[in-house]
Design an enzyme around this catalytic site. Structure first.
Site, PDB file in Angstrom:
ATOM      1  N   ASN A   7       7.727  26.239 -40.576  1.00  0.00           N
ATOM      2  CA  ASN A   7       6.670  25.235 -40.458  1.00  0.00           C
ATOM      3  C   ASN A   7       5.431  25.809 -41.138  1.00  0.00           C
ATOM      4  O   ASN A   7       4.717  26.622 -40.550  1.00  0.00           O
ATOM      5  CB  ASN A   7       6.410  24.935 -38.973  1.00  0.00           C
ATOM      6  CG  ASN A   7       5.371  23.842 -38.780  1.00  0.00           C
ATOM      7  OD1 ASN A   7       4.784  23.351 -39.750  1.00  0.00           O
ATOM      8  ND2 ASN A   7       5.147  23.469 -37.532  1.00  0.00           N
ATOM      9  N   ARG A  91       9.845  21.916 -41.866  1.00  0.00           N
ATOM     10  CA  ARG A  91       9.114  20.765 -41.359  1.00  0.00           C
ATOM     11  C   ARG A  91       8.230  20.247 -42.495  1.00  0.00           C
ATOM     12  O   ARG A  91       7.446  21.000 -43.068  1.00  0.00           O
ATOM     13  CB  ARG A  91       8.243  21.198 -40.193  1.00  0.00           C
ATOM     14  CG  ARG A  91       7.508  20.060 -39.625  1.00  0.00           C
ATOM     15  CD  ARG A  91       6.648  20.450 -38.487  1.00  0.00           C
ATOM     16  NE  ARG A  91       6.263  19.239 -37.796  1.00  0.00           N
ATOM     17  CZ  ARG A  91       5.482  19.203 -36.766  1.00  0.00           C
ATOM     18  NH1 ARG A  91       5.018  20.318 -36.254  1.00  0.00           N
ATOM     19  NH2 ARG A  91       5.162  18.077 -36.207  1.00  0.00           N
ATOM     20  N   HIS A 180       4.967  12.807 -35.355  1.00  0.00           N
ATOM     21  CA  HIS A 180       5.722  13.430 -34.256  1.00  0.00           C
ATOM     22  C   HIS A 180       7.176  12.954 -34.309  1.00  0.00           C
ATOM     23  O   HIS A 180       7.878  12.963 -33.306  1.00  0.00           O
ATOM     24  CB  HIS A 180       5.192  13.040 -32.854  1.00  0.00           C
ATOM     25  CG  HIS A 180       3.878  13.637 -32.498  1.00  0.00           C
ATOM     26  ND1 HIS A 180       2.981  12.971 -31.701  1.00  0.00           N
ATOM     27  CD2 HIS A 180       3.320  14.822 -32.788  1.00  0.00           C
ATOM     28  CE1 HIS A 180       1.914  13.730 -31.528  1.00  0.00           C
ATOM     29  NE2 HIS A 180       2.086  14.853 -32.178  1.00  0.00           N
ATOM     30  N   ARG A 241      -8.899  13.330 -30.913  1.00  0.00           N
ATOM     31  CA  ARG A 241      -8.800  12.150 -31.790  1.00  0.00           C
ATOM     32  C   ARG A 241      -9.059  10.884 -30.984  1.00  0.00           C
ATOM     33  O   ARG A 241      -8.578  10.760 -29.855  1.00  0.00           O
ATOM     34  CB  ARG A 241      -7.405  12.057 -32.409  1.00  0.00           C
ATOM     35  CG  ARG A 241      -7.161  13.060 -33.502  1.00  0.00           C
ATOM     36  CD  ARG A 241      -5.752  12.967 -34.040  1.00  0.00           C
ATOM     37  NE  ARG A 241      -5.132  14.268 -34.023  1.00  0.00           N
ATOM     38  CZ  ARG A 241      -3.820  14.485 -34.046  1.00  0.00           C
ATOM     39  NH1 ARG A 241      -2.987  13.469 -34.097  1.00  0.00           N
ATOM     40  NH2 ARG A 241      -3.352  15.700 -34.012  1.00  0.00           N
ATOM     41  N   GLU A 385      11.057  20.882 -31.446  1.00  0.00           N
ATOM     42  CA  GLU A 385      11.108  20.405 -32.830  1.00  0.00           C
ATOM     43  C   GLU A 385      11.865  21.377 -33.730  1.00  0.00           C
ATOM     44  O   GLU A 385      12.568  20.967 -34.647  1.00  0.00           O
ATOM     45  CB  GLU A 385       9.689  20.160 -33.344  1.00  0.00           C
ATOM     46  CG  GLU A 385       9.072  18.938 -32.684  1.00  0.00           C
ATOM     47  CD  GLU A 385       7.586  18.821 -32.907  1.00  0.00           C
ATOM     48  OE1 GLU A 385       7.194  18.205 -33.897  1.00  0.00           O
ATOM     49  OE2 GLU A 385       6.817  19.336 -32.077  1.00  0.00           O
TER      50      GLU A 385
END
Ligand code: AMP
Length: 397
Positions: A7, A91, A180, A241, A385
């Site tokens: 990643n 990723r 996601h 956010r 993940e």
């Protein structure tokens, strides 16, 4: 088969070496400050002391070379040579509207990742650097790109199109992509398996609640809706956010404060969400919960606003799918914050959801937390993940 999962960020690179025989993590680590003074690799092997390398990493390629050295080091390593690594899974944030699922990397794939720099300016260039660094360091090895946007590509046009002039979709492919995706794909699949939901049209709502939060609705493992949009800013109230706001808010603040749209987007991404609602107290739900318990009204407002938006989204997805077979909670908050789960689920009594308060005490472990007579089964399913990327890599290499 052993899979290296990468990643890559703009100045960091996380990795895990996973043995797919038993899906165990052999080693994992993090390269920090790539291209900046003071770069460092922290390599972790279960049951051993961390191995820290303070060494210059001017590029992602030097970072990958250090990672491989650590993985094969006689003292700190877990494999005897790089040949033992069978494939690499990456990723990748954005696959645009081209890739609807993971794919083995070739020149065309790299071209698409490059064409999506506009859509994922912070991540796609770094993701591509990670791929090219692995190609250079391990020639001939299969590299698989797993896109965070792929899960959202099964949405129907009425779910992904913005109701704005068509030319912006035609010219720029401006649409809702959802993010996601790797987590939603993994958790919806694991929920179907863990719950032994009968084959076919299993309707699952996944609440990925963490610092970044999103919710997906899927039928038979295929997304039908998801709360994030063109970027990960849309949807729920998050740590820093804003989630959904009336776009006129942007114009109003820019005009009245004399700031640019870019500045405003930084505010919406980094200075909003529960951090802003709590009066800048914290974006961390542990801090907010303890402050709210102590009577802090702004912290309580932040928690209430977060829960309210989750409730509205889950309620909307129940309508979209005409019900659901399972709701799964994941992410730092979804997996650990029992009080938040209970607060949200209280609102689904109308749909026959019944929470088992004892089972809901679970933190970070797979568990069914609804009662046997609940009309919709509710689960905590920790996300993974890296494992999802490794499984996709095995499937495609
Ligand atoms: P993530 O981005 O998935 O790592 O999630 C980070 C969020 O999870 C932060 O807001 C944390 O406060 C929250 N979190 C992690 N552990 C706990 C916990 N034990 N109780 C409540 N919230 C938690």
């Amino acid at each position: 088969m052993k899979v290296l999962v990468i990643n890559a960020g703009s100045s960091s690179l996380k990795y895990q070496l996973i043995d797919m025989e038993d899906e165990s993590v052999k080693a994992k680590g993090l390269c920090e400050r790539i291209g900046i003074d003071g770069s460092k690799l922290t390599h972790k092997v279960p049951g051993r002391e961390d191995f820290v390398v303070d060494k210059d990493m001017p590029t992602h390629q030097t970072a990958i070379e250090l990672v491989l050295e650590a993985l094969i080091s006689p003292e700190h390593g877990v494999v005897s040579s790089v040949d033992e690594i069978d494939a690499v899974g990456h990723r990748v944030l954005h696959g645009g509207s081209v890739y609807t699922e993971s794919i083995k990397v070739n020149d065309d794939v790299k071209k698409v990742i490059r064409e999506c720099f506009d859509l994922g300016p912070l991540h796609n260039p770094a993701n591509l650097m990670g791929i090219e660094a692995c190609e250079a360091a391990m020639p001939g090895k299969a590299n698989v790109a797993v896109f965070d946007t792929a899960f959202g590509m099964s949405l129907a046009p009425y779910a992904y199109r913005y109701a704005i002039p068509e030319e912006y979709y035609d010219k720029y492919k401006l649409r809702r992509y959802g993010f996601h995706g790797t987590s939603h794909m993994f958790v919806s699949g694991e929920t179907i398996r863990y719950a032994s939901l009968p084959e076919g049209h299993q309707r699952v709502i996944v609440c990925h609640l963490g610092n970044g939060s999103s919710i997906s609705a899927s039928v038979g493992g295929k997304a039908v809706d998801t709360s994030m949009g063109l970027t990960p800013l849309e949807g729920l109230v998050m740590g820093t956010r804003s989630g959904d706001v009336d776009p006129a808010v942007v114009q109003f603040i820019c005009d009245h404060e004399g700031i640019s749209v870019d500045d405003m987007l930084t505010i919406l991404n980094k200075k909003s969400g529960v951090l802003a609602l709590s009066g800048n107290l914290s974006s961390d739900f542990r801090d907010l919960s303890s402050a709210a318990e102590g009577g802090n009204e702004k912290a309580q407002l932040a928690l209430d606003a977060f829960a309210h938006k989750v409730e509205k989204t889950v309620g909307g997805y129940l309508a979209v799918m005409n019900g659901a077979d399972a709701i799964a909670f994941t992410g730092g908050i979804g997996e650990n914050d029992c009080a938040m789960r209970a607060k949200i689920l209280e609102h689904f009594g109308f749909a026959g959801v019944k929470l088992d308060p004892e089972k809901n005490k679970v933190r970070g472990e797979r568990c069914e937390i609804s009662t046997p007579d609940s009309a919709i089964r509710v689960f905590v399913i920790p996300t993974n993940e890296e494992l999802a990327i490794a499984r996709e890599t095995v499937r495609l290499s």
